[in-house]
Scaffold this motif. Structure first.
Motif, PDB file in Angstrom:
ATOM      1  N   ILE A  37       0.863  -1.182   0.000  1.00 55.76           N
ATOM      2  CA  ILE A  37       0.000   0.000   0.000  1.00 55.76           C
ATOM      3  C   ILE A  37       0.904   1.238   0.000  1.00 55.76           C
ATOM      4  CG2 ILE A  37      -1.761   1.303   1.251  1.00 55.76           C
ATOM      5  CD1 ILE A  37      -2.765  -1.323   2.403  1.00 55.76           C
ATOM      6  N   ARG A  38       0.769   2.038  -1.037  1.00 56.99           N
ATOM      7  CA  ARG A  38       1.656   3.194  -1.204  1.00 56.99           C
ATOM      8  C   ARG A  38       1.022   4.450  -0.608  1.00 56.99           C
ATOM      9  NH1 ARG A  38       5.563   2.243  -5.414  1.00 56.99           N
ATOM     10  NH2 ARG A  38       5.338   0.117  -6.222  1.00 56.99           N
ATOM     11  N   MET A  39       1.671   4.959   0.433  1.00 54.48           N
ATOM     12  CA  MET A  39       1.233   6.190   1.076  1.00 54.48           C
ATOM     13  C   MET A  39       2.417   7.129   1.264  1.00 54.48           C
ATOM     14  SD  MET A  39      -1.359   4.551   3.908  1.00 54.48           S
ATOM     15  CE  MET A  39      -2.941   5.312   3.609  1.00 54.48           C
ATOM     16  N   GLY A  40       3.373   7.015   0.333  1.00 51.88           N
ATOM     17  CA  GLY A  40       4.579   7.825   0.421  1.00 51.88           C
ATOM     18  C   GLY A  40       4.509   9.031  -0.481  1.00 51.88           C
ATOM     19  N   ILE A  41       4.650   8.818  -1.778  1.00 52.39           N
ATOM     20  CA  ILE A  41       4.538   9.912  -2.737  1.00 52.39           C
ATOM     21  C   ILE A  41       3.088  10.384  -2.772  1.00 52.39           C
ATOM     22  CG2 ILE A  41       4.748  10.519  -5.180  1.00 52.39           C
ATOM     23  CD1 ILE A  41       7.031   8.523  -5.381  1.00 52.39           C
ATOM     24  N   GLY A  42       2.897  11.693  -2.814  1.00 53.87           N
ATOM     25  CA  GLY A  42       1.552  12.253  -2.740  1.00 53.87           C
ATOM     26  C   GLY A  42       0.801  12.196  -4.052  1.00 53.87           C
ATOM     27  N   ASP A  43       0.706  11.015  -4.653  1.00 54.74           N
ATOM     28  CA  ASP A  43      -0.057  10.871  -5.888  1.00 54.74           C
ATOM     29  C   ASP A  43      -1.489  10.495  -5.542  1.00 54.74           C
ATOM     30  OD1 ASP A  43      -0.659  10.828  -8.555  1.00 54.74           O
ATOM     31  OD2 ASP A  43       0.687   9.188  -9.077  1.00 54.74           O
ATOM     32  N   VAL A  44      -2.409  10.914  -6.377  1.00 52.73           N
ATOM     33  CA  VAL A  44      -3.825  10.684  -6.121  1.00 52.73           C
ATOM     34  C   VAL A  44      -4.269   9.349  -6.719  1.00 52.73           C
ATOM     35  CG1 VAL A  44      -4.388  13.139  -5.981  1.00 52.73           C
ATOM     36  CG2 VAL A  44      -4.416  11.993  -8.206  1.00 52.73           C
ATOM     37  N   THR A  45      -5.461   8.900  -6.321  1.00 54.71           N
ATOM     38  CA  THR A  45      -5.967   7.617  -6.801  1.00 54.71           C
ATOM     39  C   THR A  45      -7.320   7.729  -7.489  1.00 54.71           C
ATOM     40  OG1 THR A  45      -6.819   7.248  -4.557  1.00 54.71           O
ATOM     41  CG2 THR A  45      -4.720   6.204  -5.119  1.00 54.71           C
ATOM     42  N   LEU A  46      -8.104   8.741  -7.150  1.00 60.69           N
ATOM     43  CA  LEU A  46      -9.415   8.888  -7.790  1.00 60.69           C
ATOM     44  C   LEU A  46      -9.246   9.314  -9.248  1.00 60.69           C
ATOM     45  CD1 LEU A  46     -11.452  10.757  -5.013  1.00 60.69           C
ATOM     46  CD2 LEU A  46     -11.561   8.324  -5.624  1.00 60.69           C
ATOM     47  N   PRO A  47     -10.146   8.898 -10.127  1.00 59.44           N
ATOM     48  CA  PRO A  47     -10.065   9.333 -11.535  1.00 59.44           C
ATOM     49  C   PRO A  47     -10.354  10.817 -11.668  1.00 59.44           C
ATOM     50  CG  PRO A  47     -12.088   8.110 -11.142  1.00 59.44           C
ATOM     51  CD  PRO A  47     -11.268   7.972  -9.893  1.00 59.44           C
ATOM     52  N   LEU A  48      -9.996  11.367 -12.817  1.00 61.17           N
ATOM     53  CA  LEU A  48     -10.271  12.778 -13.080  1.00 61.17           C
ATOM     54  C   LEU A  48     -11.760  13.079 -12.955  1.00 61.17           C
ATOM     55  CD1 LEU A  48      -8.123  13.484 -16.271  1.00 61.17           C
ATOM     56  CD2 LEU A  48      -7.667  14.301 -13.958  1.00 61.17           C
ATOM     57  N   PRO A  49     -12.107  14.257 -12.445  1.00 59.01           N
ATOM     58  CA  PRO A  49     -13.520  14.655 -12.472  1.00 59.01           C
ATOM     59  C   PRO A  49     -14.060  14.591 -13.901  1.00 59.01           C
ATOM     60  CG  PRO A  49     -12.249  16.168 -11.121  1.00 59.01           C
ATOM     61  CD  PRO A  49     -11.260  15.279 -11.807  1.00 59.01           C
ATOM     62  N   ARG A  50     -15.289  14.129 -14.038  1.00 58.80           N
ATOM     63  CA  ARG A  50     -15.863  13.963 -15.372  1.00 58.80           C
ATOM     64  C   ARG A  50     -15.873  15.265 -16.153  1.00 58.80           C
ATOM     65  NH1 ARG A  50     -15.754  10.355 -19.148  1.00 58.80           N
ATOM     66  NH2 ARG A  50     -17.056  11.114 -20.852  1.00 58.80           N
ATOM     67  N   ALA A  51     -16.092  16.376 -15.467  1.00 65.80           N
ATOM     68  CA  ALA A  51     -16.115  17.667 -16.148  1.00 65.80           C
ATOM     69  C   ALA A  51     -14.773  17.954 -16.816  1.00 65.80           C
ATOM     70  CB  ALA A  51     -16.459  18.785 -15.159  1.00 65.80           C
ATOM     71  N   ALA A  52     -13.674  17.604 -16.150  1.00 65.94           N
ATOM     72  CA  ALA A  52     -12.355  17.817 -16.733  1.00 65.94           C
ATOM     73  C   ALA A  52     -12.156  16.945 -17.957  1.00 65.94           C
ATOM     74  CB  ALA A  52     -11.270  17.536 -15.702  1.00 65.94           C
ATOM     75  N   GLU A 400      -7.248  -0.599   5.427  1.00 73.55           N
ATOM     76  CA  GLU A 400      -6.375  -1.769   5.568  1.00 73.55           C
ATOM     77  C   GLU A 400      -5.022  -1.377   6.137  1.00 73.55           C
ATOM     78  OE1 GLU A 400      -4.414  -5.372   2.880  1.00 73.55           O
ATOM     79  OE2 GLU A 400      -6.093  -4.195   2.069  1.00 73.55           O
ATOM     80  N   ALA A 401      -4.494  -0.224   5.714  1.00 73.26           N
ATOM     81  CA  ALA A 401      -3.209   0.231   6.237  1.00 73.26           C
ATOM     82  C   ALA A 401      -3.297   0.468   7.740  1.00 73.26           C
ATOM     83  CB  ALA A 401      -2.791   1.518   5.523  1.00 73.26           C
ATOM     84  N   VAL A 402      -4.366   1.108   8.198  1.00 71.70           N
ATOM     85  CA  VAL A 402      -4.545   1.339   9.629  1.00 71.70           C
ATOM     86  C   VAL A 402      -4.645   0.013  10.372  1.00 71.70           C
ATOM     87  CG1 VAL A 402      -6.134   2.244  11.376  1.00 71.70           C
ATOM     88  CG2 VAL A 402      -5.592   3.617   9.355  1.00 71.70           C
ATOM     89  N   SER A 403      -5.384  -0.937   9.811  1.00 76.27           N
ATOM     90  CA  SER A 403      -5.537  -2.243  10.445  1.00 76.27           C
ATOM     91  C   SER A 403      -4.197  -2.974  10.555  1.00 76.27           C
ATOM     92  CB  SER A 403      -6.525  -3.086   9.638  1.00 76.27           C
ATOM     93  OG  SER A 403      -6.646  -4.394  10.170  1.00 76.27           O
ATOM     94  N   ARG A 404      -3.389  -2.912   9.497  1.00 78.39           N
ATOM     95  CA  ARG A 404      -2.075  -3.576   9.531  1.00 78.39           C
ATOM     96  C   ARG A 404      -1.182  -2.953  10.608  1.00 78.39           C
ATOM     97  NH1 ARG A 404      -0.147  -4.025   3.187  1.00 78.39           N
ATOM     98  NH2 ARG A 404      -1.937  -5.199   2.379  1.00 78.39           N
ATOM     99  N   ILE A 405      -1.172  -1.623  10.682  1.00 86.03           N
ATOM    100  CA  ILE A 405      -0.321  -0.961  11.658  1.00 86.03           C
ATOM    101  C   ILE A 405      -0.761  -1.321  13.080  1.00 86.03           C
ATOM    102  CG2 ILE A 405       0.358   1.290  12.582  1.00 86.03           C
ATOM    103  CD1 ILE A 405       0.279   2.348   9.685  1.00 86.03           C
ATOM    104  N   ARG A 406      -2.060  -1.268  13.316  1.00 88.74           N
ATOM    105  CA  ARG A 406      -2.578  -1.637  14.647  1.00 88.74           C
ATOM    106  C   ARG A 406      -2.194  -3.074  14.997  1.00 88.74           C
ATOM    107  NH1 ARG A 406      -6.872   1.158  16.960  1.00 88.74           N
ATOM    108  NH2 ARG A 406      -7.810  -0.828  17.607  1.00 88.74           N
ATOM    109  N   SER A 407      -2.258  -3.982  14.013  1.00 87.77           N
ATOM    110  CA  SER A 407      -1.947  -5.383  14.261  1.00 87.77           C
ATOM    111  C   SER A 407      -0.478  -5.569  14.639  1.00 87.77           C
ATOM    112  CB  SER A 407      -2.288  -6.211  13.039  1.00 87.77           C
ATOM    113  OG  SER A 407      -1.886  -7.559  13.198  1.00 87.77           O
ATOM    114  N   PHE A 408       0.407  -4.940  13.906  1.00 91.67           N
ATOM    115  CA  PHE A 408       1.834  -5.147  14.136  1.00 91.67           C
ATOM    116  C   PHE A 408       2.355  -4.376  15.337  1.00 91.67           C
ATOM    117  CE2 PHE A 408       1.735  -6.943   9.878  1.00 91.67           C
ATOM    118  CZ  PHE A 408       2.600  -8.019  10.011  1.00 91.67           C
ATOM    119  N   LEU A 409       1.605  -3.329  15.745  1.00 91.07           N
ATOM    120  CA  LEU A 409       1.990  -2.625  16.960  1.00 91.07           C
ATOM    121  C   LEU A 409       1.296  -3.222  18.180  1.00 91.07           C
ATOM    122  CD1 LEU A 409       2.110   1.098  15.772  1.00 91.07           C
ATOM    123  CD2 LEU A 409       4.018  -0.452  16.196  1.00 91.07           C
TER     124      LEU A 409
END
Length: 411
Positions: A37-52, A400-409
């Motif tokens: 799960i990539r949460m490092g580089i600030g790239d987005v995941t949602l598709p472009l707004p339809r208007a764009a 899922e990322a929050v769940s994994r961190i909670r599990s391993f901590l």
């Protein structure tokens, strides 16, 4: 034989995010069955707004493929987009910005890096610490940074530490800089300045003849009334501030490349003979010489974001990422971690546990939780002992990322 610009050799051999990509790529090759799960580089995941999307299609098919074809456009941007920006992002909010003070580019990072072209080589630069790397690296390339010291600081750059001890609010420097970089909401810490705190910086710049380069790329995430979305909400800022904005995080244009810079006519700098020159005129000259303008079809997509449909869709995207930030903030705190940011911002600044270094915590998250963050030390000396996570992922991956961190901590 031709010689290189030796300032480039002063830079670390690898750019922070390139090093992260290298490490993650190597990990994925050796662990092909692991979902990272990539949460490092600030790239987005949602598709472009339809208007764009519809704006791009209309520009490309309805105009460029017919007798309304456009060739080279104005380097500072097409009028339809500059006017939409001026009306919606500024004047309807009671902020005085003229269309011809707006310069459309291919992203805030490019403009921020190029902006230093117009200043003298002995310009003294101040940066908050930790800081987005392009502020420092572009000045290293220009020969303004001096030498890299053992503590990770550059000898001619004025550092403004932002730490938990000072509430991540930089103190006014005792050594007066010429150019001050401020980014709020802040990348990487996710923290903000109130109106009164930002006014102190505007007043300081006015009193000392300095210019503020204000990176406002994340202004759309602001919800608190006391947090300014533009530096021009502060009295006197038009005399001393240049503002950089981006469509990347607001409308998902990370792959489209579109942003803009506002340069008010009042912002001045000295000539060698002591007379004053408007920075706007120099930036216009720089852009018309070295830049051919952002793509016409991309600008059509940008203009469409200011339609009623576009505004609604962009607001939906921002709300989606805000929910991710809230999920991270509350989940990581419940896991026992000390975290900052995440309110008025898409970034979560995590204090590393158990005395781990930034890279040690990066490796721990990657190896045990299969999560990618950004080591805080990559943003400057004051970033050591922290790691940045971003809210630019899906709800499912964030949960899922929050769940994994909670599990391993073991929480």
């Amino acid at each position: 034989m031709i010689r290189i610009n030796e300032n480039f050799r002063k830079l670390p051999s690898s750019y922070l995010f390139s090093e992260i990509a290298r490490k993650v790529g190597s990990y994925e090759v050796s662990h092909p069955d692991v979902k990272v799960i990539r949460m490092g580089i600030g790239d987005v995941t949602l598709p472009l707004p339809r208007a764009a999307v519809e704006g791009v299609i209309a520009g490309a098919i309805d105009e460029l493929s017919s007798d309304t074809f456009h060739g080279y456009g104005p380097e500072q941007g097409h009028d339809m987009l500059r006017h939409a920006i001026g009306e919606n992002d500024y004047r309807r909010r009671g902020i005085n910005v003229a269309d011809d003070e707006i310069f459309v580019g291919d992203g805030a990072k490019s403009d921020i890096g190029n902006f230093v072209d117009i200043f003298a080589s002995d310009t003294r630069v101040a940066v908050t610490d930790p800081v987005y790397p392009v502020y420092v690296d572009s000045n290293v390339m220009a020969g303004r940074a001096g030498e890299l010291l053992a503590d990770g600081c550059w000898s001619r750059i004025i550092y403004l530490p932002c730490t938990a001890e000072n509430g991540f609010v930089p103190a006014l420097p005792s050594e007066v800089p010429d150019l001050i970089y401020l980014c709020y909401p802040n990348n990487p810490t996710g923290t903000v300045l109130s109106r009164s705190q930002l006014k102190e910086w505007v007043d300081y710049a006015r009193a000392n003849g300095a210019i503020i380069a204000f990176d406002s790329a994340y202004e759309a995430f602001v919800t608190d009334e006391d947090v300014p979305r533009s530096i021009y909400e502060i009295e006197g800022a038009r005399e001393v501030a240049v503002e950089f904005r981006s469509f990347s995080k607001t409308a998902g244009f990370t792959g489209m490349r579109l942003g803009y810079t506002v340069v008010p006519r009042e912002v001045m700098a000295l000539n060698s003979d002591g007379t004053r020159t408007p920075i706007r005129d120099l930036w216009l000259r720089r852009q018309t010489t070295k830049f051919n303008g952002a793509s016409y079809v991309v600008q059509c997509g940008g203009a469409a974001l200011y339609t009623p449909q576009g505004k609604t869709q962009v607001a939906g995207n921002i709300a989606y990422y805000r929910e991710n930030a809230e999920m991270l903030l509350s989940g990581l705190r419940e896991a026992g971690l000390t975290v900052y940011g995440g309110t008025n911002s898409p970034y979560i600044w995590v204090k590393t546990p158990d005395g781990m270094s930034s890279w040690q915590f990066f490796d721990f998250l990657l190896d045990t939780c299969h999560i990618v963050g950004t080591p805080g030390c990559g943003f400057g000396p004051s970033g050591e002992g922290y790691l940045r996570l971003t809210a630019f992922n899906t709800h499912e991956n964030t949960a899922e990322a929050v769940s994994r961190i909670r599990s391993f901590l073991k929480i």
